[in-house]
Design a protein around this motif. Structure first.
Motif, mmCIF file in Angstrom:
data_model
loop_
_atom_site.group_PDB
_atom_site.id
_atom_site.type_symbol
_atom_site.label_atom_id
_atom_site.label_comp_id
_atom_site.label_asym_id
_atom_site.label_seq_id
_atom_site.Cartn_x
_atom_site.Cartn_y
_atom_site.Cartn_z
ATOM 1 N N GLU A 20 0.818 -1.211 0.000
ATOM 2 C CA GLU A 20 0.000 0.000 0.000
ATOM 3 C C GLU A 20 0.857 1.269 0.000
ATOM 4 O OE1 GLU A 20 -0.070 -1.747 4.243
ATOM 5 O OE2 GLU A 20 -0.126 -2.451 2.157
ATOM 6 N N GLU A 21 2.074 1.187 0.551
ATOM 7 C CA GLU A 21 2.977 2.338 0.512
ATOM 8 C C GLU A 21 3.483 2.567 -0.910
ATOM 9 O OE1 GLU A 21 5.467 2.895 4.406
ATOM 10 O OE2 GLU A 21 5.379 0.750 3.966
ATOM 11 N N ILE A 22 3.803 1.466 -1.606
ATOM 12 C CA ILE A 22 4.187 1.590 -3.015
ATOM 13 C C ILE A 22 3.013 2.162 -3.806
ATOM 14 C CG2 ILE A 22 4.913 0.332 -5.092
ATOM 15 C CD1 ILE A 22 6.303 -1.686 -3.241
ATOM 16 N N GLY A 23 1.801 1.743 -3.416
ATOM 17 C CA GLY A 23 0.600 2.216 -4.098
ATOM 18 C C GLY A 23 0.378 3.708 -3.963
ATOM 19 N N SER A 24 0.986 4.328 -2.945
ATOM 20 C CA SER A 24 0.824 5.777 -2.751
ATOM 21 C C SER A 24 1.812 6.595 -3.568
ATOM 22 C CB SER A 24 0.992 6.122 -1.259
ATOM 23 O OG SER A 24 2.352 5.967 -0.856
ATOM 24 N N ILE A 59 5.147 -0.091 -13.853
ATOM 25 C CA ILE A 59 6.207 -0.698 -13.042
ATOM 26 C C ILE A 59 5.853 -0.645 -11.560
ATOM 27 C CG2 ILE A 59 8.642 -0.563 -12.391
ATOM 28 C CD1 ILE A 59 9.142 0.582 -15.261
ATOM 29 N N LEU A 60 5.327 0.473 -11.084
ATOM 30 C CA LEU A 60 4.940 0.574 -9.672
ATOM 31 C C LEU A 60 3.860 -0.445 -9.326
ATOM 32 C CD1 LEU A 60 4.920 4.452 -9.232
ATOM 33 C CD2 LEU A 60 6.474 2.843 -8.088
ATOM 34 N N SER A 61 2.904 -0.657 -10.220
ATOM 35 C CA SER A 61 1.857 -1.655 -9.981
ATOM 36 C C SER A 61 2.450 -3.047 -9.879
ATOM 37 C CB SER A 61 0.814 -1.616 -11.109
ATOM 38 O OG SER A 61 0.145 -0.376 -11.127
ATOM 39 N N ASN A 62 3.454 -3.313 -10.715
ATOM 40 C CA ASN A 62 4.105 -4.607 -10.639
ATOM 41 C C ASN A 62 4.847 -4.779 -9.320
ATOM 42 O OD1 ASN A 62 6.352 -6.743 -12.348
ATOM 43 N ND2 ASN A 62 4.142 -6.990 -12.362
ATOM 44 N N LEU A 63 5.491 -3.698 -8.857
ATOM 45 C CA LEU A 63 6.167 -3.757 -7.563
ATOM 46 C C LEU A 63 5.171 -4.042 -6.436
ATOM 47 C CD1 LEU A 63 8.727 -0.780 -7.692
ATOM 48 C CD2 LEU A 63 8.962 -3.106 -8.567
ATOM 49 N N GLU A 64 3.995 -3.437 -6.513
ATOM 50 C CA GLU A 64 2.958 -3.698 -5.511
ATOM 51 C C GLU A 64 2.596 -5.177 -5.492
ATOM 52 O OE1 GLU A 64 -0.537 -1.053 -5.701
ATOM 53 O OE2 GLU A 64 0.681 0.170 -7.050
ATOM 54 N N GLY A 65 2.355 -5.734 -6.664
ATOM 55 C CA GLY A 65 1.963 -7.142 -6.750
ATOM 56 C C GLY A 65 3.057 -8.077 -6.277
ATOM 57 N N ILE A 66 4.306 -7.776 -6.666
ATOM 58 C CA ILE A 66 5.436 -8.619 -6.241
ATOM 59 C C ILE A 66 5.608 -8.548 -4.733
ATOM 60 C CG2 ILE A 66 7.927 -8.962 -6.391
ATOM 61 C CD1 ILE A 66 7.765 -7.651 -9.210
ATOM 62 N N GLN A 67 5.550 -7.345 -4.175
ATOM 63 C CA GLN A 67 5.752 -7.160 -2.739
ATOM 64 C C GLN A 67 4.666 -7.864 -1.928
ATOM 65 O OE1 GLN A 67 8.323 -6.405 -1.377
ATOM 66 N NE2 GLN A 67 8.174 -5.051 0.387
ATOM 67 N N ASP A 68 3.474 -7.954 -2.487
ATOM 68 C CA ASP A 68 2.384 -8.680 -1.830
ATOM 69 C C ASP A 68 2.623 -10.185 -1.866
ATOM 70 O OD1 ASP A 68 -0.277 -8.842 -0.622
ATOM 71 O OD2 ASP A 68 -0.917 -9.657 -2.547
ATOM 72 N N SER A 127 -1.868 -10.513 -7.226
ATOM 73 C CA SER A 127 -3.202 -10.167 -6.727
ATOM 74 C C SER A 127 -3.866 -9.035 -7.497
ATOM 75 C CB SER A 127 -3.124 -9.810 -5.242
ATOM 76 O OG SER A 127 -2.210 -8.727 -5.031
ATOM 77 N N ASN A 128 -3.083 -8.203 -8.201
ATOM 78 C CA ASN A 128 -3.688 -7.070 -8.916
ATOM 79 C C ASN A 128 -3.822 -7.315 -10.424
ATOM 80 O OD1 ASN A 128 -0.961 -6.919 -9.455
ATOM 81 N ND2 ASN A 128 -0.693 -4.789 -8.810
ATOM 82 N N LEU A 129 -3.781 -8.594 -10.825
ATOM 83 C CA LEU A 129 -3.917 -8.952 -12.233
ATOM 84 C C LEU A 129 -5.050 -9.946 -12.455
ATOM 85 C CD1 LEU A 129 -0.193 -9.475 -13.318
ATOM 86 C CD2 LEU A 129 -1.645 -7.505 -13.825
ATOM 87 N N GLU A 130 -5.657 -9.885 -13.624
ATOM 88 C CA GLU A 130 -6.596 -10.913 -14.073
ATOM 89 C C GLU A 130 -5.863 -11.775 -15.100
ATOM 90 O OE1 GLU A 130 -10.724 -9.423 -15.079
ATOM 91 O OE2 GLU A 130 -9.617 -7.525 -14.974
ATOM 92 N N VAL A 131 -5.867 -13.064 -14.896
ATOM 93 C CA VAL A 131 -5.211 -13.979 -15.834
ATOM 94 C C VAL A 131 -6.210 -15.059 -16.228
ATOM 95 C CG1 VAL A 131 -3.280 -15.558 -16.223
ATOM 96 C CG2 VAL A 131 -2.975 -13.564 -14.732
ATOM 97 N N ARG A 132 -6.314 -15.318 -17.518
ATOM 98 C CA ARG A 132 -7.236 -16.343 -17.996
ATOM 99 C C ARG A 132 -6.574 -17.169 -19.086
ATOM 100 N NH1 ARG A 132 -11.470 -12.519 -21.504
ATOM 101 N NH2 ARG A 132 -10.128 -12.301 -23.372
ATOM 102 N N ILE A 133 -7.173 -18.311 -19.384
ATOM 103 C CA ILE A 133 -6.719 -19.177 -20.478
ATOM 104 C C ILE A 133 -7.777 -19.138 -21.564
ATOM 105 C CG2 ILE A 133 -5.937 -21.487 -21.123
ATOM 106 C CD1 ILE A 133 -4.210 -20.177 -18.948
ATOM 107 N N SER A 134 -7.365 -18.776 -22.776
ATOM 108 C CA SER A 134 -8.322 -18.675 -23.885
ATOM 109 C C SER A 134 -8.732 -20.064 -24.357
ATOM 110 C CB SER A 134 -7.706 -17.903 -25.048
ATOM 111 O OG SER A 134 -6.737 -18.711 -25.715
ATOM 112 N N SER A 135 -9.705 -20.113 -25.233
ATOM 113 C CA SER A 135 -10.161 -21.403 -25.770
ATOM 114 C C SER A 135 -9.067 -22.118 -26.549
ATOM 115 C CB SER A 135 -11.388 -21.182 -26.669
ATOM 116 O OG SER A 135 -11.074 -20.279 -27.725
#
Length: 590
Positions: free
Chosen positions: A4-8, A200-209, A398-406
């Motif tokens: 959340e600090e990275i998020g700020s 990049i900051l969003s990726n850091l948030e996800g990695i840190q989580d 946690s901050n990404l949506e990942v799916r598998i296509s048909s």
């Protein structure tokens, strides 16, 4: 720094500034000079960034510009990177291993007005294509002669500070472009992925989580900073949380530097772990029968612990006692060889064989495999310390949506996905689905617990003349864990069956067979051929019959970056290898 600090944070420079204020005297970057490690504190680093930014500003670099950066890992790399970004410009990293025409393509495509290069050798490459770079006005040289010295630009900025510099970088938002990274890839012409500060900051948030890093952590950096994996994890994440980064002297010196630096975290690629695995196995094989027996028992106990934990259980009293004994007798020495205090290694850039992961887990060395792409800043998924699952790349951030296509393709949507390709609307349009998911081009699947497995690149699938589809990557990953196989490339497109090009571990072969001769001579030796064929058969026993190589060709030398056969993250450029060794392949099917 918590997620959340990275998020700020509004931009990447702000992350560095926070630590310059809060941890100004603490070591940020470390380099070896004259046999001793020297530290650059957070305060000193920020001061260098400020001065170099002022120097660049004096050369006309400002908002919306692009600055090329061609250098190996060293202190001047992040100084340049942060300085460029602080001006609202975009850093364009270029691998120092690229040929002049490849460098020309990148610098011309992004219309860089300024390029910062490491030494005279790299300066020569840029100079040789200067006529193809009409936008280029200034070349800055970190060491050597022949262009504007880095130190001179730094000094000019120190003597003539840039008015309003801090206010300028504070005005940057997450939507501003931070970097344009040209995809290296194993096929096709590089395209410039446009990544913003927010990506990049969003990726850091996800990695840190997912894999929390602390200010007390020590990173050993040796993968090229030109690659987004090392830059995001080994530079931006490390410096955002206030950790210490040590630059390895060279790839060859990594084992020595591991013991000196004693890192707690290190991003790397599977090739390093495979080589470490092979060295340990070779040492065990050369020991006494008692040592071999003891190591085998210790490894089996460690793997039982992993199986229990993977099922959600806890090791019983007897297994814990057994593990404590084997740790004291066997595994402690192995951990000391990598510094003795590693919390976890990170593996990315290619597939890590599950057996290699389990091997090190048994020894108390946790390798967390992850997955990502340049276009996703890069991390999409990674294993977690509390419950890794080897053979998978873990759970999505946690901050990404990942799916598998048909069609089986992995697709991702979220704040760390690139804006698009630089001035390439057609490629950008093709890269996204109508509902905004990025097409990774990788085939994958989720298991019942949500762990993601990456099978291979869609374009890498081999279609046999029988109609069967073969994913070469899992087969190649299994083969390189064999004691006498160093590298493997599966072939067979349009043929009745698959075959494999193998680079044997010639040193191990000599020891096992008790023979001499050059690598080239051994590649034609029938005894070596039979040894490798047996290992190929054994290593692929768990695959379907049509996936198992029917014929084997031995290559006379290691595939290398220098020869243009490997990417900077040591993935095989399959098309290059197939062209170069086309005669070998034809003989396999003659």
């Amino acid at each position: 720094m918590r997620p959340e600090e990275i998020g700020s944070l509004n931009n990447l420079v702000e992350a560095l500034h926070r630590n310059a204020v809060g941890r100004g005297g603490e070591g940020a970057l470390h380099r070896k000079v004259g046999g001793r490690w020297e530290a650059v504190s957070y305060g000193e680093l920020y001061g260098m960034v400020r001065d170099f930014a002022a120097g660049l500003g004096g050369l006309g670099v400002g908002r919306g510009e692009r600055v090329g950066l061609i250098a190996r890992n060293r202190v001047e790399w992040p100084v340049t990177d942060f300085a460029v970004q602080s001006l609202g410009a975009a850093t364009v990293p270029v691998y120092p291993t690229l040929e002049p025409e490849q460098i020309a393509h990148i610098l011309a495509d992004c219309e860089a007005r300024v390029v910062v290069v490491e030494d005279e050798e790299l300066l020569g490459r840029v100079s040789s294509v200067r006529e193809e770079l009409p936008a280029l006005e200034h070349v800055i040289l970190m060491e050597g002669e022949g262009a504007t010295p880095f130190g001179e630009v730094l000094r000019a900025g120190r003597e003539r500070p840039l008015e309003g510099w801090e206010e300028g970088w504070r005005s940057l938002g997450r939507e501003d472009v931070a970097t344009i990274i040209y995809t290296s890839g194993t096929t096709g012409r590089p395209k410039g992925a446009v990544l913003t500060h927010g990506n990049i900051l969003s990726n850091l948030e996800g990695i840190q989580d997912a894999l929390t890093v602390h200010p007390e952590d020590v990173f050993l950096s040796f993968l090229p900073l030109s690659h987004v994996f090392e830059r995001t994890c080994g530079q931006f994440l490390a410096l955002a949380v206030g950790a210490s980064v040590y630059y390895a002297e060279s790839v060859e010196k990594v084992p020595e530097n591991l013991r000196e630096v004693r890192p707690t975290v290190m991003p790397s690629v599977p090739r390093l772990y495979e080589k470490m695995h092979d060295r340990v196995r070779a040492m065990v094989a050369g020991g006494s029968s008692v040592k071999r027996w003891l190591f085998g028992r210790a490894l089996a106990a460690g793997k039982r612990r992993y199986e229990v934990m993977d099922r959600g259980g806890r090791p019983g009293v007897l297994l814990r006692a057994e593990l404590a004994l084997y740790d004291r007798l066997v595994f402690r020495r192995l951990r000391e060889a990598v510094g003795g205090r590693v919390r976890f290694f990170v593996s990315g850039g290619a597939k890590l064989d599950a057996e290699v992961g389990k091997f090190f887990y048994a020894a108390g060395i946790r390798i967390m495999e992850g997955y990502g792409l340049t276009e996703t800043s890069p991390v999409i998924a990674c294993n977690r310390l509390e419950k890794p699952r080897f053979g998978t790349v873990g759970l999505p951030l946690s901050n990404l949506e990942v799916r598998i296509s048909s069609e089986g393709e992995i697709q991702v949507r979220g704040p760390s996905v690139m804006r698009g390709y630089f001035r390439d609307e057609r490629s950008t349009g093709e890269a996204f689905t109508q509902d905004g998911f990025f097409r990774t081009g990788d085939i994958g699947s989720f298991d019942e617990d949500g762990y993601l497995t990456v099978t291979d690149r869609l374009k890498s699938i081999i279609v046999l003349s029988t109609g069967k589809n073969v994913a070469p990557q899992p087969i190649e990953s299994a083969l390189v864990t064999a004691p006498h196989i160093s590298q493997a490339v599966v072939v067979g497109e349009g043929r009745k069956y698959v075959s494999v090009l193998v680079v044997p571990d010639y040193a191990a072969v000599r020891k096992t067979l008790g023979v001499g001769g050059t690598d080239e001579e051994l590649s034609g030796d029938g005894r070596v051929q039979r040894l490798i064929e047996r290992e190929v058969e054994e290593a692929t026993r768990g695959f379907a019959d049509y996936e198992r190589p029917k014929k084997v060709a031995l290559l006379p030398r290691e595939l290398s970056q220098e020869a243009g056969e490997l990417t900077p993250t040591l993935k095989v450029k399959t098309r290059v290898v197939q062209r170069r060794y086309g005669g070998y392949i034809e003989r396999l099917y003659a």
